[in-house]
Design a protein around this motif. Structure first.
Motif, PDB file in Angstrom:
ATOM      1  N   VAL A 499       0.828  -1.201   0.000  1.00 46.14           N
ATOM      2  CA  VAL A 499       0.000   0.000   0.000  1.00 46.14           C
ATOM      3  C   VAL A 499       0.865   1.253   0.000  1.00 46.14           C
ATOM      4  N   ILE A 500       1.862   1.275   0.879  1.00 50.19           N
ATOM      5  CA  ILE A 500       2.718   2.466   0.982  1.00 50.19           C
ATOM      6  C   ILE A 500       3.523   2.665  -0.291  1.00 50.19           C
ATOM      7  N   MET A 501       4.049   1.584  -0.876  1.00 51.34           N
ATOM      8  CA  MET A 501       4.791   1.710  -2.122  1.00 51.34           C
ATOM      9  C   MET A 501       3.907   2.217  -3.258  1.00 51.34           C
ATOM     10  N   ALA A 502       2.663   1.750  -3.306  1.00 53.67           N
ATOM     11  CA  ALA A 502       1.748   2.201  -4.356  1.00 53.67           C
ATOM     12  C   ALA A 502       1.464   3.693  -4.230  1.00 53.67           C
ATOM     13  N   PHE A 503       1.242   4.163  -3.013  1.00 59.23           N
ATOM     14  CA  PHE A 503       0.970   5.593  -2.828  1.00 59.23           C
ATOM     15  C   PHE A 503       2.229   6.432  -3.045  1.00 59.23           C
ATOM     16  N   ALA A 504       3.400   5.882  -2.686  1.00 59.54           N
ATOM     17  CA  ALA A 504       4.651   6.597  -2.976  1.00 59.54           C
ATOM     18  C   ALA A 504       4.851   6.737  -4.482  1.00 59.54           C
ATOM     19  N   PHE A 505       4.567   5.673  -5.213  1.00 62.18           N
ATOM     20  CA  PHE A 505       4.640   5.719  -6.679  1.00 62.18           C
ATOM     21  C   PHE A 505       3.684   6.762  -7.222  1.00 62.18           C
ATOM     22  N   LEU A 506       2.463   6.802  -6.694  1.00 64.03           N
ATOM     23  CA  LEU A 506       1.454   7.765  -7.137  1.00 64.03           C
ATOM     24  C   LEU A 506       1.922   9.199  -6.899  1.00 64.03           C
ATOM     25  N   VAL A 507       2.433   9.482  -5.713  1.00 63.28           N
ATOM     26  CA  VAL A 507       2.856  10.845  -5.375  1.00 63.28           C
ATOM     27  C   VAL A 507       3.994  11.292  -6.292  1.00 63.28           C
TER      28      VAL A 507
END
Length: 562
Positions: A499-507
């Motif tokens: 989850v955190i990696m996906a949101f980091a990628f998004l940002v």
């Protein structure tokens, strides 16, 4: 006025052009020269053009007018376009709208309502987070919260924002300073990072993620090799966009910097809100300290999931609206250069402010509608990405590959919509049409006139996308390394890593795309303007036209034939 409109924007007659002998394996013809009597109907040139090729031969057949290839109702250029005669004429006066009105009003109102909902959720959850701040810790360590995201995650997102800001702005400056090497630099770095990421995951025995990134790396290398013959064309278009950005009355660099800062600020706001949702409504696990925020508050995993989905959708919509507003503003500026720079008055006074004013008033709803479609698609892709990384973390290779394939299909859909949006918003910038009519008219015009062939052969858009993905990869990799080295209690068994990696990628992706939007917007607008009126490129911008013909001779068979 009808005659002026026909000459200014819609030269629809086929000209018998001289045939030139073969040079090597390539048919080459010199760039066309400005016709005599611009603004009047004219036939084939009577004098041989100066330039390249074999001696000029007069056409043997008499000139016969042909039926126009492009039969769509022309846009308002030629009717409402008034080239500025002096420095006092503004953007609004140059590109007039017959009946100023707010298009797609319902989409604009829905966007405002969604943003207000995001503000309400953010305000409530941030209040609860601050109220029990000591429970969630004051930094990387020392948190009693071992069941959900906490202050440790806030620090992580702060690092991610800094990395995204620095690399995104550096990438934009690289395009400005090293324009010729920019395409090569992007392709090489993207391939190297994809290969390095795959090797690292395989080294850490994360087989699912390693195989997926290895496939990405192979795909990136194949794409880059296939793009090499088209790089000179992309370099010419990129150089022209940068040359325009350096002109007076054009504020492309300022727009990029301000837009990027706004995206970073919103990214920080979104990240803290995401963490606050978990700390406010995530129930504690058995054996963990009770969540004090849940006292009498009805915490549940379902509520967390619902709020996360809503703020993620709102975050996508807001960032897409920001990028498209920047795109529409820059499109107005580049359209002003194309149609006005060669006229006596030059680029209209206050073109940037005028284009921004139109984008945030009459076209606000249209931009909101186009951004909504992209936001929905990105939400689906984000969910697919999280599921893919969860399968990879569990070592399920089949599930990882299945979600990877599904993500590719969603990515193709996103590319198609983004492709239409880019050119539709260029139309909206100058003529203020509603979103759907502008998208239909622009796409039909570009197809009928063959400009879509130029677009497909130009690599600037894919190169900017690769650069944004490069920054997104760095952000996701930083998130992974941070979680591995800090070992937060809530991430035992890497529960929250996907989850955190996906949101980091998004940002990282959204911030870099915001910074680079003005570059792609300028090139997209030049293509659309050339489809509207190719003669302006030949008469008002001969140096650009000759450089374009030199690296891409096929443009003479595409544009002059309309």
């Amino acid at each position: 006025m009808a005659q002026q409109g026909q000459a200014a924007g819609y030269y629809n007659q086929e000209m018998d052009r001289p045939q030139y002998q073969q040079q090597g394996n390539q048919q080459y013809a010199p760039p066309l020269r400005p016709p005599q009597g611009y603004g009047q109907q004219y036939g084939p040139p009577q004098q041989p053009p100066q330039g390249y090729g074999q001696p000029y031969q007069q056409p043997q057949e008499p000139y016969q007018p042909q039926e126009p290839k492009y039969n769509m109702q022309p846009p308002t250029y030629g009717q409402n376009f008034a080239p500025p005669q002096d420095d006092k004429q503004t953007f609004q006066e140059t590109f007039k709208i017959q009946k100023p009105k707010f298009n797609d009003l319902w989409a604009g109102l829905l966007f405002i309502a969604t943003f207000c909902g995001f503000v309400a959720v953010s305000g409530l959850t941030l209040y609860r987070y601050s109220k029990y701040h000591s429970f969630n810790g004051g930094g990387i360590y020392g948190s009693a919260n071992d069941f959900s995201l906490n202050t440790n995650t806030v620090v992580l997102f702060a690092f991610i924002l800094c990395v995204a800001l620095v690399f995104s702005w550096a990438y934009f400056l690289a395009a400005r300073a090293f324009t010729k090497q920019f395409v090569w630099l992007t392709g090489i770095l993207n391939c190297a990072l994809a290969i390095g990421t795959a090797a690292y995951y395989l080294y850490r025995r994360l087989w699912g993620a390693g195989i997926v990134f290895a496939l990405f790396a192979v795909f990136a290398v194949i794409c880059f090799i296939s793009w090499i013959p088209r790089i000179p064309f992309a370099v010419v278009m990129l150089q022209q966009a940068m040359d325009i950005a350096r002109m007076k009355r054009v504020h492309v660099f300022l727009i990029s910097f301000i837009g990027g800062l706004v995206s970073v600020v919103f990214g920080a706001w979104f990240s803290i809100t995401l963490v606050a949702i978990y700390t406010s409504y995530m129930p504690s696990n058995s054996g963990s300290a009770a969540n004090p925020s849940c006292a009498g508050a009805g915490c549940s995993s379902g509520k967390v999931i619902g709020l996360v989905v809503f703020v993620t959708f709102a975050g996508y919509w807001v960032t897409e609206w920001l990028k498209n507003t920047i795109h529409t503003t820059v499109a107005g500026v580049y359209g002003s250069w194309y149609f006005c720079a060669g006229k006596p008055g030059g680029i209209p006074n206050g073109a940037t402010a005028g284009a921004l004013r139109r984008a945030t008033t009459y076209s606000f709803g249209s931009i909101s509608l186009g951004s909504l479609i992209v936001a929905i698609i990105n939400m689906l892709r984000q969910a697919c990405s999280i599921a893919q990384q969860q399968e990879a973390a569990q070592g399920n290779i089949i599930g990882t590959i299945a979600f990877c394939i599904l993500g590719c299909f969603i990515g193709l859909l996103d590319w198609a919509v983004q492709f239409i949006n880019r050119y539709a918003f260029s139309h909206i910038a100058l003529y203020g049409k509603a979103y759907i009519p502008a998208a239909k008219d622009t796409w039909k015009m570009m197809k009928d006139r063959g400009v879509d062939a130029l677009v497909n052969d130009c690599l600037v858009g894919p190169v900017l996308t690769m650069g944004s993905i490069f920054v997104a990869y760095l952000s996701a990799l930083l998130a992974y390394l941070y979680l591995e080295f800090t070992h937060p209690a809530y991430n035992q068994g890497r529960t929250f890593t996907p989850v955190i990696m996906a949101f980091a990628f998004l940002v990282g992706l959204q911030i870099c795309q915001t910074f680079t939007t003005p570059i792609g917007s300028g090139i997209d607008t030049i293509f659309v303007a050339m489809a509207w009126d190719p003669q302006v490129a030949m008469t008002d911008h001969p140096e650009f036209w000759e450089r374009l013909v030199h690296v891409y001779p096929k443009v003479q068979q595409i544009l002059p034939s309309v």
